[in-house]
Design an enzyme around this catalytic site. Structure first.
Site, mmCIF file in Angstrom:
data_model
loop_
_atom_site.group_PDB
_atom_site.id
_atom_site.type_symbol
_atom_site.label_atom_id
_atom_site.label_comp_id
_atom_site.label_asym_id
_atom_site.label_seq_id
_atom_site.Cartn_x
_atom_site.Cartn_y
_atom_site.Cartn_z
ATOM 1 N N SER A 49 0.864 -1.184 0.000
ATOM 2 C CA SER A 49 0.000 0.000 0.000
ATOM 3 C C SER A 49 0.901 1.235 0.000
ATOM 4 O O SER A 49 2.104 1.131 0.290
ATOM 5 C CB SER A 49 -0.876 0.002 1.259
ATOM 6 O OG SER A 49 -0.052 0.196 2.395
ATOM 7 N N ASP A 84 -0.749 -1.524 -4.125
ATOM 8 C CA ASP A 84 -2.132 -1.753 -3.702
ATOM 9 C C ASP A 84 -2.849 -0.401 -3.546
ATOM 10 O O ASP A 84 -2.309 0.510 -2.904
ATOM 11 C CB ASP A 84 -2.093 -2.500 -2.359
ATOM 12 C CG ASP A 84 -3.456 -2.976 -1.909
ATOM 13 O OD1 ASP A 84 -4.313 -3.246 -2.766
ATOM 14 O OD2 ASP A 84 -3.644 -3.109 -0.673
ATOM 15 N N ASP A 105 -6.404 2.879 -8.216
ATOM 16 C CA ASP A 105 -7.736 2.916 -7.618
ATOM 17 C C ASP A 105 -8.392 4.263 -7.910
ATOM 18 O O ASP A 105 -8.197 5.236 -7.189
ATOM 19 C CB ASP A 105 -7.628 2.678 -6.105
ATOM 20 C CG ASP A 105 -8.988 2.685 -5.417
ATOM 21 O OD1 ASP A 105 -9.999 2.951 -6.096
ATOM 22 O OD2 ASP A 105 -9.039 2.433 -4.205
ATOM 23 N N GLU A 135 -10.200 -0.427 -10.304
ATOM 24 C CA GLU A 135 -11.274 -0.686 -9.335
ATOM 25 C C GLU A 135 -12.547 0.083 -9.673
ATOM 26 O O GLU A 135 -12.508 1.253 -10.043
ATOM 27 C CB GLU A 135 -10.818 -0.309 -7.920
ATOM 28 C CG GLU A 135 -11.934 -0.492 -6.877
ATOM 29 C CD GLU A 135 -11.486 -0.310 -5.441
ATOM 30 O OE1 GLU A 135 -10.347 -0.683 -5.121
ATOM 31 O OE2 GLU A 135 -12.290 0.200 -4.653
ATOM 32 N N GLY A 208 -10.157 -7.293 0.768
ATOM 33 C CA GLY A 208 -10.711 -7.554 2.108
ATOM 34 C C GLY A 208 -10.819 -9.026 2.411
ATOM 35 O O GLY A 208 -11.815 -9.483 2.979
ATOM 36 N N GLY A 209 -9.782 -9.796 2.043
ATOM 37 C CA GLY A 209 -9.824 -11.261 2.217
ATOM 38 C C GLY A 209 -9.860 -11.730 3.660
ATOM 39 O O GLY A 209 -10.251 -12.871 3.925
ATOM 40 N N ASN A 229 -7.001 -10.542 -1.912
ATOM 41 C CA ASN A 229 -6.047 -9.747 -1.127
ATOM 42 C C ASN A 229 -6.202 -9.997 0.366
ATOM 43 O O ASN A 229 -7.330 -9.943 0.893
ATOM 44 C CB ASN A 229 -6.287 -8.257 -1.353
ATOM 45 C CG ASN A 229 -6.024 -7.828 -2.773
ATOM 46 O OD1 ASN A 229 -5.720 -8.648 -3.643
ATOM 47 N ND2 ASN A 229 -6.118 -6.539 -3.009
ATOM 48 N N ASN A 231 -4.403 -8.834 4.114
ATOM 49 C CA ASN A 231 -3.450 -8.019 4.857
ATOM 50 C C ASN A 231 -3.657 -8.173 6.361
ATOM 51 O O ASN A 231 -2.817 -8.689 7.076
ATOM 52 C CB ASN A 231 -3.588 -6.538 4.433
ATOM 53 C CG ASN A 231 -2.549 -5.647 5.085
ATOM 54 O OD1 ASN A 231 -1.548 -6.128 5.604
ATOM 55 N ND2 ASN A 231 -2.790 -4.353 5.084
HETATM 56 P P1 13P Z 1 -7.729 -7.125 4.559
HETATM 57 O O1 13P Z 1 -6.797 -6.242 5.333
HETATM 58 O O2 13P Z 1 -9.128 -7.026 5.011
HETATM 59 O O3 13P Z 1 -7.236 -8.531 4.495
HETATM 60 O O4 13P Z 1 -7.755 -6.549 3.063
HETATM 61 C C1 13P Z 1 -6.578 -6.502 2.312
HETATM 62 C C2 13P Z 1 -6.804 -5.800 1.024
HETATM 63 O O5 13P Z 1 -7.835 -5.893 0.407
HETATM 64 C C3 13P Z 1 -5.686 -5.009 0.478
HETATM 65 O O6 13P Z 1 -6.061 -4.337 -0.667
#
Ligand code: 13P
Length: 289
Positions: A49, A84, A105, A135, A208-209, A229, A231
């Site tokens: 990011s 990202d 984005d 996106e 937002g995995g 993704n 994180n």
């Molecule tokens: P999370 O932090 O919810 O896993 O999302 C990561 C993400 O989508 C990075 O772009």
């Protein structure tokens, strides 16, 4: 050598699995992700990011660190280094620094402006053999303690952006960054299905995995998601393992304060989290296919 994410994602889409984008935060993170990918023969995308980029002393530092590790750790699986949620300026900076992939984005711009800027960056990335993610439909998340709900993208707008020649498309389907609130409505498979019907072979990206139940992940993959993704989940695992080490007083025993010892449990926790993601996403062994 770093590679574009295009080919690995096309293979994933055709093979009905997803490649993980694991966001990196420091040297330990990067090493943990690369070693796990190599051990399990999985392709992987390292996500950076803009905030993490600043933290790690800028994009050039990151390119140097990642390229050094690929060589010193003898990594042979496909690895992409990807910006990202990039701004227009951030995308250009990463292209110049030697990233192999970027996300632009433009979801907060009007669709016209998103199209215009994405188009320009697509042309630059094509020329350099880099992959580019765009996106549509902002992905919510926690900001100043308020958890925004994830938007659902307009499938026609997704088609317009996909037609610009991007390598992968992130579309909001009710997903959010960070932990999901207890009253989260879940992913909108109706939206995902409509997007995939219109965008055909385009690899779709699920942001937002962290915290999405396995059945939902698998259903999303069956409906065209080829990149997921993650994180926060690695951050939580790292923090919990480090907390346990300190709470057990291990930093005060012998040379337990040595960062090589202090950070080791967190490092192993990241490896275990990444392994679990590869298993769920179905990418183990796919480096050689
Ligand atoms: P999370 O932090 O919810 O896993 O999302 C990561 C993400 O989508 C990075 O772009």
């Amino acid at each position: 050598m770093l590679v574009s994410a295009k080919e690995m994602l096309q293979k994933a889409k055709a093979g009905h699995y997803a490649v993980a984008q694991i966001n990196i935060n420091n040297l330990e993170w990067t090493k943990a992700v690369l070693l796990t990918a190599e051990e399990l023969r999985s392709p992987v995308i390292l996500g950076v990011s803009e905030g993490a980029g600043k933290y790690m002393c800028g994009y050039k530092t990151i390119v140097g660190m990642v390229n050094g590790m690929l060589e010193e750790l003898k990594i042979t699986v496909p690895v992409a280094l990807h910006l990202d949620h990039g701004s227009y300026e951030g995308a250009k900076a990463c292209i110049a620094a030697g990233f192999s992939s970027i996300m632009f984005d433009g979801s907060h711009f009007s669709i016209e402006e998103n199209i215009e800027k994405t188009k320009e960056l697509v042309a630059i990335c094509n020329e350099k053999g880099m992959s580019i993610e765009a996106e549509v439909g902002a992905i919510g998340g926690e900001e100043d303690g308020v958890i925004g709900t994830g938007e659902c993208a307009d499938p026609d707008e997704c088609k317009m952006i996909a037609d610009l020649g991007v390598s992968m498309l992130a579309a909001g389907i009710g997903n959010i960054h960070g932990k999901y609130p207890a009253n989260w409505a879940g992913l909108s498979f109706e939206t995902l299905d409509a997007i995939q019907q219109l965008t055909g072979d385009m690899p779709l990206v699920l942001h937002g995995g962290t915290g999405i139940p396995t059945e939902m992940i698998q259903k999303a993959i069956s409906l065209g998601v080829a990149k997921i993704n993650v994180n926060t989940e690695c951050q939580l695992a790292f923090a919990a393992a480090t907390r346990e080490y300190i709470e057990a007083g291990k930093d005060q025993q012998g040379k337990g304060y040595d960062p090589r010892k202090l950070l080791a449990p967190g490092f192993e926790a990241i490896k275990a989290t990444v392994k679990e993601k590869f298993e769920i996403f179905g990418s183990i062994g796919k480096a050689d296919c």
